[in-house]
Design an enzyme around this catalytic site. Structure first.
Site, PDB file in Angstrom:
ATOM      1  N   CYS A  88     -13.584  16.824 -32.076  1.00  0.00           N
ATOM      2  CA  CYS A  88     -12.284  16.458 -31.505  1.00  0.00           C
ATOM      3  C   CYS A  88     -11.581  17.649 -30.870  1.00  0.00           C
ATOM      4  O   CYS A  88     -10.513  17.498 -30.292  1.00  0.00           O
ATOM      5  CB  CYS A  88     -11.410  15.827 -32.574  1.00  0.00           C
ATOM      6  N   HIS A 337      -6.212   8.856 -28.903  1.00  0.00           N
ATOM      7  CA  HIS A 337      -7.067  10.011 -29.209  1.00  0.00           C
ATOM      8  C   HIS A 337      -8.501   9.806 -28.685  1.00  0.00           C
ATOM      9  O   HIS A 337      -9.429   9.556 -29.439  1.00  0.00           O
ATOM     10  CB  HIS A 337      -7.057  10.231 -30.729  1.00  0.00           C
TER      11      HIS A 337
END
Lengths: 390, 390
Positions: A88, A337
């Site tokens: 991420c 996200h």
């Protein structure tokens, strides 16, 4: 090293985009950033693209070349394009590689982008793909996924510091409050502490409204040497610091699971490079993949004392208008996200704020902003500091 | 920009290593390179790791942090570690990111490594994972895998230039001849043109002995600023040029499938940076994922006229002792092709040659060497030029 500035930015909409492909998304972001900078493709010397798992999500690796190709920059211009991956934190590291390349003097105009297309697979497959950011041989193989890992962090934080579910929830409530004013945000609805606490339990003590969603999206920025940034824009935003740090991949190997040492060290490195401290920062985008992650982040970066992140958030100190606005974009929770894109989107939020173009979520008089992007449960962290003044 | 040198190198054995894990391999290479440079872990400022598809081969992403962790560089030292991916050019690009980082002045001592563990999945799964380096939506979805794509290149090269199967085979024969003297090589057996022509047909006109194998392996080099390289080693090898270029991901979009424009342009960029031409190069490691790829590469980099690569190879001009030795390591064909590691292994072969440490495969008086690393069917190419003299 040469100083570096951001001269153009573009996010796609963040959300479930079943009518658009991986390549559609990243081309929109890249072309949009090029337009925003007022340049043409021939000016670009290099591209860096953050992407966590094209292989698992869309069965496509070799993402750098793909993007150069579909942006029209490969066939005749043969512009170098490199994919960077750190789960991420991939987007934040793509930005960092872009900074390296301009700082080195080898490149002048560079695109740093990030992209993830996550909704083309069933959600169980998405969870499994994301779990590849944890230690497969010690965590994944035991069935651990990220909600479970962050739930352990949250439970320990509650145990050590008395942090409450209401305090965790207040981070999500604030981020939805901010997200409603962000045109690209996946969720624009307001929520309340009660709705968080009444939402489904995913991994005790984390409810589903404590968790960031699965998202499709792409983001891109254009970098240039600070010396010539004014040739392209009246409002260049300068990179003052960049810091990156690693930690153990598995949570159980850490000295203290309520502190992400990688965040602490990456922050320290960025502060040192910028010759600044937390008191100099006007706003910060932190990596709130879960509400507890935001609480830890503001502690680890020096915006709250250790153990007081929950209280500070609940008390409104991190809201727009508060002492240190956190996640004005809506954060990962409300803005969404798309894992490879998030680190770049955070930088774009800071650029828009420092340009004074953030509309209803504008932080008055913002001059210096920070981004904080985390991979996995904190095995990678990357922090950047930006300023509207050189 | 600051000049950069290589001060330490290490390859693992290349081959089918069912008794060793992904992490075992890369730790051996990293620790070995650190030892070769005579440094300790605390000296390292950054790591860059090339890996094509940990996600598909071992269900593990976040490779950079994993490697920092298992090398003992994460928990206390928190050394930044970044994965770079461009299919089979991942290793060459990890090296290039390392060069950027030292050149920028932001880092001094840097590890550039590459790793792939390919034999933990069935070979059909390996083929499918590798096909993710091609254009999934236009090539992979039609069933195209790399032997088929390179077979089309070979067929067209035969059609346009009269290249023969014997000429293709002679590249494999030479590379096995060289590989027998390389301690790390996967295949150390000599082969003949007859054995290549009599081996199973994989994708007409490519026999299985025209194809590089599936391999486990890792490689690492240590980079330092050229100014201080002599503090660490008596034989630093200097980076004189680096060039990278992109092309269309799909083969059918190219103007001429027998020329890899990305190789031509990456070579040109590296030559320009080094202020050299093909006549200055004493030996070259090219990306011979298939025999036809070696033929195209020596043409595209200027070591043979277009169309004469097959003839030049058959005539022995690229053998050790010939006009321009190509793939003294045994190349991808005989040394093996752990895709993420290959680009770094190529650099190590050149370093060992320029140090004069290549044993029975030593090219006498070698002073300047080149590496050429390709992703997919040529959508990414990266070329480096190294010299034993600054």
């Amino acid at each position: 090293m040469r100083e570096v500035a951001i001269i153009g930015v573009k996010n796609t909409i963040f959300g479930e985009q079943w009518d658009r492909s991986f390549r559609d998304l990243v081309v929109e972001a890249g072309v949009g950033a090029v337009k925003d900078a007022g340049i043409t493709g021939e000016k670009i010397d290099s591209m860096f693209v953050g992407n966590m798992s094209g292989g698992q999500f869309v069965e496509q690796e070799h993402i750098g070349a793909l993007i150069a190709d579909y942006s029209g920059l490969a066939k005749n211009l043969h512009i170098p394009s490199t994919r960077v991956e750190a789960a991420c934190a991939s987007g934040g590291l793509a930005l960092r590689q872009g900074i390296y390349s301009v700082a080195s003097g080898m490149d002048d105009i560079v695109i740093a982008a990030g992209v993830e297309k996550m909704t083309d697979v069933p959600s169980a497959k998405a969870s499994s793909a994301l779990a590849a950011a944890a230690d497969r041989e010690w965590e994944g193989i035991m069935g651990a996924t990220f909600p479970g890992l962050y739930a352990m962090i949250a439970r320990m934080h509650m145990h050590k510091y008395g942090t409450t579910s209401e305090q965790l929830a207040s981070a999500a409530v604030k981020n939805h409050q901010n997200g409603q004013f962000n045109p690209i945000a996946q969720y624009k609805n307001k929520i309340t502490i009660e709705s968080v606490l009444n939402s489904i339990m995913v991994a005790d003590p984390l409810h589903i409204f404590d968790c960031s969603p699965i998202t499709d999206g792409a983001s891109a920025v254009i970098l240039a040497p600070a010396d010539i940034a004014h040739e392209y824009t009246d409002t260049p935003i300068y990179v003052k610091g960049t810091g990156q740090a690693s930690d153990t991949l598995a949570l159980h190997d850490r000295r203290d699971i309520t502190t992400l040492d990688a965040s602490v060290v990456a922050g320290k490195r960025a502060y040192e490079m910028a010759r600044m401290g937390p008191e100099d920062i006007d706003l910060v985008e932190v990596h709130d993949c879960f509400t507890i992650a935001e609480i830890c982040a503001i502690e680890d970066l020096g915006f709250a004392k250790k153990g007081e992140g929950g209280k500070v958030t609940f008390d409104g100190e991190t809201a727009i208008g508060g002492r240190i606005p956190v996640n004005t974009s809506g954060g990962l929770k409300a803005c969404g996200h798309p894992v490879g894109a998030t680190g770049v989107k955070q930088a774009i939020e800071i650029v828009e704020q420092l340009r004074g173009e953030a509309g209803k979520r504008q932080v008055d008089g913002a001059e210096i902003g920070m981004t904080h992007n985390v991979g996995g449960s904190g095995a990678t962290a990357v922090v950047h500091i930006f300023s509207r003044n050189r």
